[in-house]
Design a protein around this motif. Structure first.
Motif: not given
Ligand SMILES: NC(=O)C1=CN([C@@H]2O[C@H](COP(=O)(O)OP(=O)(O)OC[C@H]3O[C@@H](n4cnc5c(N)ncnc54)[C@H](OP(=O)(O)O)[C@@H]3O)[C@@H](O)[C@H]2O)[C@@H](O)CC1
Ligand SMILES: [K+]
Length: 481
Positions: A61-63, A116-121, A146-152
């Motif tokens: 859903d982050n994506g 836009v980082d929407a890889i994972v949240g 970053a969407v929600d959180l920076p991924s990783g």
């Protein structure tokens, strides 16, 4: 207070919204917020209209948040492209909306004005996987939202995995995640967009500067030098008087009460700060409301005896530096500590924390690398004391698990002697009858502001930091209503 939440608590709160979650209303609101923050970043970096944004989109859903944001951005004249890192598991409805809005799919972030980082949240675990890792490695200095959180970055522990995303800005939804505090330096400026999720009890709280200012103890009309709390500093040695001078200087600047000093550096301390009531022997020290013990005072037998006497005193105690080493080396002193009923604050850096936890046989030692918050909770419970773990993000946790924290917002305070200044400030607050968790966090906040004041963008030493405590406090107190 600013609250920070666990992923589980956030998921529960999202579920409690019922149809808002299941009908996709929350995601639509989240997408709107993503577009808003992306446009704001573009606006300060050369303009919105005609800019090219590349969304890097993962499986969940982050994506989806980012793909739905494309429609809003298109309306503002932004060219929107997307790289799908998991094409077979992408949010299908969001991808259809993205295409319908005129978005195009690409293979790289080449040509992006902003990524836009929407890889994972919230569902992220471990480091970036391929192909996301290679795609993000090609970024160069393209700005990242970053969407929600920076991924990783782990949502709950704030562990910054390698590789992971370093964001210039982060947009999150209704509730701050623990990682926003624990890995603040990876998040950039954080925007919390209200999307209508009810606020649960936070896992960690952070006072705002205005709240710290409001609680700061100031002299009242009937106060004298004694009624505001007397702090006693046991620090330094003849060979190393520096720690004694730094801790007493900071204590004097932090509150208006009296500052005593006990130790062999009494002449040097008085030479620097004549208002200090300095003696060489504890027996001659007079009454205090709080002791600070440890900075630069050595680790020999005398040090253990002094710590034993101080722990037996019926006042608040702050244990720092060499006194933490002495505490680690003496089982009987840890037994005295556990039995104490008066407020006690331990202020280790990571190395002192590990030594103390290992000596105490605490499970906290094994948690320090993987989950700082859990580690501090365990050690505080095991030692029956409030533990302040220093770092870019300072955590201050009571024996019952109540946790406060604060991000320093810069690393200028990472300099030798900096901890001595912190213990002086915190000790003065303890003497003013402020409970250890609150005193420790308030001190860390002022310390961070003093570092920023002293630095102005250039490296500083601890004397600069100590000298900046008074001006930083003056500026902080302007926030008092
Ligand atoms: N719920 C709501 O109300 C709202 C939620 N919202 C949004 O939803 C987000 C949460 O969505 P989510 O639960 O779908 O999880 P998400 O973070 O997208 O990732 C899961 C996927 O990522 C994968 N994966 C894991 N680690 C990985 C790695 N290191 N590298 C690469 N891939 C990795 C993992 O794969 P797996 O481990 O299963 O193989 C799985 O497929 C939340 O952060 C917010 O943005 C907003 O819309 C507001 C309303
Ligand atoms: K993300």
């Amino acid at each position: 207070m600013i609250g920070f939440h666990t992923a589980d608590a956030i998921r529960d709160a999202e579920r409690a919204t019922g149809h808002l979650l299941t009908d996709g209303v929350l995601m639509a609101r989240a997408a709107h917020a993503v577009a808003h923050v992306v446009a704001a970043e573009l606006a300060v970096r050369g303009g919105v209209y005609g800019a090219t944004v590349v969304l890097v989109v993962g499986a969940g859903d982050n994506g989806g948040d980012a793909l739905y944001a494309a429609r809003h951005l298109r309306r503002r004249g932004v060219r929107v492209r997307a790289v799908l890192t998991a094409p077979d598991r992408v949010h299908a409805a969001a991808l259809a909306d993205f295409r319908a809005a005129g978005g195009t799919l690409v293979d790289t972030v080449d040509g992006a004005d902003l990524v836009v980082d929407a890889i994972v949240g919230l569902g992220g675990r471990g480091p970036l996987r391929e192909p996301a890792a290679s795609i993000m490695a090609a970024l160069g200095d393209t700005p990242v939202v970053a969407v929600d959180l920076p991924s990783g970055i782990d949502p709950d522990t704030g562990i910054v995995h390698d590789p992971s995303v370093h964001a210039d800005a982060t947009v999150t939804f209704s509730l701050r995640r623990l990682a926003h505090l624990l890995a603040a330096s990876s998040c950039g400026a954080i925007t919390v967009a209200d999307i209508g999720i009810p606020v649960p009890t936070p896992a960690v709280e952070s006072p705002t500067d205005a709240e710290v200012a409001a609680r700061w103890p100031l002299p009242g009309p009937r106060d004298d030098k004694y009624t505001q709390g007397v702090v006693g500093v046991i620090a330094g040695s003849t060979a190393y008087p520096g720690a004694a001078i730094l801790a007493t200087t900071a204590a004097i600047a932090a509150t208006s009460g009296m500052t005593r000093y006990v130790g062999p550096a009494a002449p040097q301390v008085v030479a620097h700060r004549p208002e200090t009531v300095a003696v060489t022997d504890l027996a001659a020290a007079g009454r205090v409301q709080a002791w600070v013990i440890g900075p630069g005072y050595g680790t020999g037998r005398d040090s253990a005896d002094l710590l034993r006497q101080v722990l037996a005193d019926d006042v608040a105690v702050l244990i720092d530096a060499d006194a933490l080493t002495v505490l680690a080396a003496n089982d009987d002193l840890r037994a005295d500590l556990r039995a104490r009923e008066r407020p006690t604050l331990l202020t280790p850096h990571a190395g002192e924390f590990a030594r103390l936890a290992t000596a105490a046989g605490s499970a906290a030692a094994g948690l320090l690398e993987t989950d700082r918050l859990a580690a501090v909770r365990v050690l505080a419970a095991d030692l029956n004391a409030t533990v302040l773990l220093k770092g870019r993000t300072t955590l201050v946790v009571d024996a019952d698990g109540t946790a406060w924290g604060t991000d320093a917002e810069s690393s200028w305070a990472a300099t030798a002697g900096s901890g001595d200044v912190l213990s002086g400030i915190a000790g003065a607050l303890l003497a003013a009858d402020i409970e250890p968790r609150v005193a420790g966090t308030m001190a860390a906040r002022l310390h961070a502001r003093a570092a920023a004041t002293a630095s102005g963008g250039a490296p500083i030493g601890a004397s600069d930091l100590a000298a900046a405590v008074a001006p930083a406090l003056r500026a902080l107190l302007h926030l008092r209503q």
